[in-house]
Design a protein around this motif. Structure first.
Motif, mmCIF file in Angstrom:
data_model
loop_
_atom_site.group_PDB
_atom_site.id
_atom_site.type_symbol
_atom_site.label_atom_id
_atom_site.label_comp_id
_atom_site.label_asym_id
_atom_site.label_seq_id
_atom_site.Cartn_x
_atom_site.Cartn_y
_atom_site.Cartn_z
ATOM 1 N N THR A 21 45.300 5.951 17.781
ATOM 2 C CA THR A 21 44.108 5.994 18.587
ATOM 3 C C THR A 21 43.284 5.973 19.429
ATOM 4 O O THR A 21 42.677 6.044 20.322
ATOM 5 C CB THR A 21 42.957 6.362 16.772
ATOM 6 N N LEU A 22 43.556 4.340 19.571
ATOM 7 C CA LEU A 22 43.092 3.512 20.738
ATOM 8 C C LEU A 22 43.885 3.711 22.162
ATOM 9 O O LEU A 22 43.053 3.204 22.014
ATOM 10 C CB LEU A 22 44.050 2.417 20.317
ATOM 11 N N VAL A 23 44.608 4.285 22.338
ATOM 12 C CA VAL A 23 44.985 5.293 23.206
ATOM 13 C C VAL A 23 44.278 5.707 23.721
ATOM 14 O O VAL A 23 43.745 6.270 24.744
ATOM 15 C CB VAL A 23 46.460 5.731 23.593
ATOM 16 N N LEU A 70 36.957 15.251 28.435
ATOM 17 C CA LEU A 70 37.517 15.452 27.401
ATOM 18 C C LEU A 70 39.390 16.282 27.464
ATOM 19 O O LEU A 70 40.192 16.070 26.768
ATOM 20 C CB LEU A 70 36.655 16.583 25.760
ATOM 21 N N GLU A 71 38.598 16.716 28.178
ATOM 22 C CA GLU A 71 40.518 17.568 28.473
ATOM 23 C C GLU A 71 40.970 17.268 29.289
ATOM 24 O O GLU A 71 42.251 17.473 28.980
ATOM 25 C CB GLU A 71 39.763 18.962 29.402
ATOM 26 N N THR A 72 40.550 15.723 30.162
ATOM 27 C CA THR A 72 41.751 15.151 30.738
ATOM 28 C C THR A 72 42.571 13.821 29.869
ATOM 29 O O THR A 72 43.279 13.798 29.905
ATOM 30 C CB THR A 72 41.220 14.631 31.988
ATOM 31 N N THR A 73 41.006 13.598 28.644
ATOM 32 C CA THR A 73 42.298 12.547 27.865
ATOM 33 C C THR A 73 42.815 13.193 27.194
ATOM 34 O O THR A 73 43.853 12.828 26.554
ATOM 35 C CB THR A 73 40.437 12.374 26.571
ATOM 36 N N PHE A 74 42.935 14.453 26.902
ATOM 37 C CA PHE A 74 43.767 15.535 25.408
ATOM 38 C C PHE A 74 44.853 15.170 26.391
ATOM 39 O O PHE A 74 46.524 15.155 26.015
ATOM 40 C CB PHE A 74 43.521 16.342 24.838
ATOM 41 N N LEU A 75 44.566 15.797 28.387
ATOM 42 C CA LEU A 75 46.279 16.100 28.698
ATOM 43 C C LEU A 75 47.207 14.467 28.621
ATOM 44 O O LEU A 75 48.647 14.354 28.866
ATOM 45 C CB LEU A 75 46.468 16.435 30.415
ATOM 46 N N VAL A 76 46.612 13.660 28.965
ATOM 47 C CA VAL A 76 47.041 12.647 29.510
ATOM 48 C C VAL A 76 47.319 11.652 28.254
ATOM 49 O O VAL A 76 48.125 10.647 28.409
ATOM 50 C CB VAL A 76 45.895 10.905 30.287
ATOM 51 N N SER A 77 46.123 11.556 27.101
ATOM 52 C CA SER A 77 47.119 11.365 25.505
ATOM 53 C C SER A 77 48.211 12.276 25.621
ATOM 54 O O SER A 77 49.369 10.881 24.828
ATOM 55 C CB SER A 77 45.779 11.359 24.971
ATOM 56 N N SER A 78 48.948 12.598 25.304
ATOM 57 C CA SER A 78 49.799 13.591 24.828
ATOM 58 C C SER A 78 50.988 13.037 25.656
ATOM 59 O O SER A 78 51.671 12.504 24.593
ATOM 60 C CB SER A 78 49.756 15.231 25.964
ATOM 61 N N ILE A 79 51.216 12.386 27.048
ATOM 62 C CA ILE A 79 52.023 12.031 28.205
ATOM 63 C C ILE A 79 52.512 10.582 27.059
ATOM 64 O O ILE A 79 53.667 9.902 27.178
ATOM 65 C CB ILE A 79 51.630 11.493 29.222
ATOM 66 N N LEU A 80 50.699 9.564 26.632
ATOM 67 C CA LEU A 80 50.939 8.082 26.322
ATOM 68 C C LEU A 80 51.481 8.336 25.162
ATOM 69 O O LEU A 80 52.516 7.544 24.667
ATOM 70 C CB LEU A 80 49.351 7.617 26.632
ATOM 71 N N PHE A 81 51.117 9.537 24.180
ATOM 72 C CA PHE A 81 51.274 10.033 22.649
ATOM 73 C C PHE A 81 53.309 10.080 22.758
ATOM 74 O O PHE A 81 53.947 8.863 22.046
ATOM 75 C CB PHE A 81 51.194 11.038 22.140
ATOM 76 N N VAL A 82 54.072 10.811 23.840
ATOM 77 C CA VAL A 82 56.002 10.590 23.913
ATOM 78 C C VAL A 82 55.688 9.228 23.803
ATOM 79 O O VAL A 82 57.186 8.829 23.222
ATOM 80 C CB VAL A 82 55.333 12.019 24.807
ATOM 81 N N LEU A 83 54.791 8.461 25.246
ATOM 82 C CA LEU A 83 56.207 7.333 25.236
ATOM 83 C C LEU A 83 56.042 6.375 23.752
ATOM 84 O O LEU A 83 56.122 5.448 23.076
ATOM 85 C CB LEU A 83 55.542 5.920 26.399
#
Length: 152
Positions: A21-23, A70-83
């Motif tokens: 959530t913070l990410v 918003l769309e950029t956040t979803f894409l970038v967050s998906s990469i960071l969530f994986v980590l």
């Protein structure tokens, strides 16, 4: 040993959810700030990332900033969530999306009913889940836990 694992598991899930959530919100505000600079918006609205009332128009810079961030956040967050979590990206992504919808409703004191906002949430969440799960599979495929379907 099993009771120790049962106590520890919810704590780890909650910790990962807080981190995700913070990410998400860190990336959302960074993306919104970058859009503010690139699109040369008149004023920086701290509630901008939660704005669902702006009428959709490709010529409206405020709408574009909200949509792109918003769309950029979803894409970038998906990469960071994986980590952060390595797997179950869909679960954390959906939960963070529900948190975002709740926060957006609280910030605006109104439940979002604009179809364009829900479409952008749906498209972003689909991209997050698809991209995140594919990336997680390729990075951690040797560590995935596959369920034993014979028990069902």
């Amino acid at each position: 040993m099993i009771s120790h694992i049962n106590i520890l598991f919810p704590q780890i899930v909650l910790q990962n959810l807080i981190i995700c959530t913070l990410v998400f919100y860190t990336v959302l505000y960074l993306a919104y700030f970058i859009c503010f600079i690139v699109l040369s918006l008149d004023s920086l609205d701290e509630r901008g990332p939660f704005d669902f009332k702006t009428q959709p128009s490709w010529s409206n810079k405020k709408y574009l900033a909200n949509l792109i961030s918003l769309e950029t956040t979803f894409l970038v967050s998906s990469i960071l969530f994986v980590l952060v979590v390595e797997e179950w990206i869909w679960d954390y992504g959906c939960t963070v999306a529900v948190i975002h919808i709740t926060v957006t409703s609280v910030v605006n004191m109104e439940f979002p009913v604009m179809a364009h906002w829900w479409m952008s949430i749906g498209i972003g969440l689909t991209a997050m889940i698809s991209g995140g799960e594919i990336l997680a599979y390729h990075l951690y495929k040797n560590n995935f836990i596959y369920p034993d379907l014979e028990d069902f």
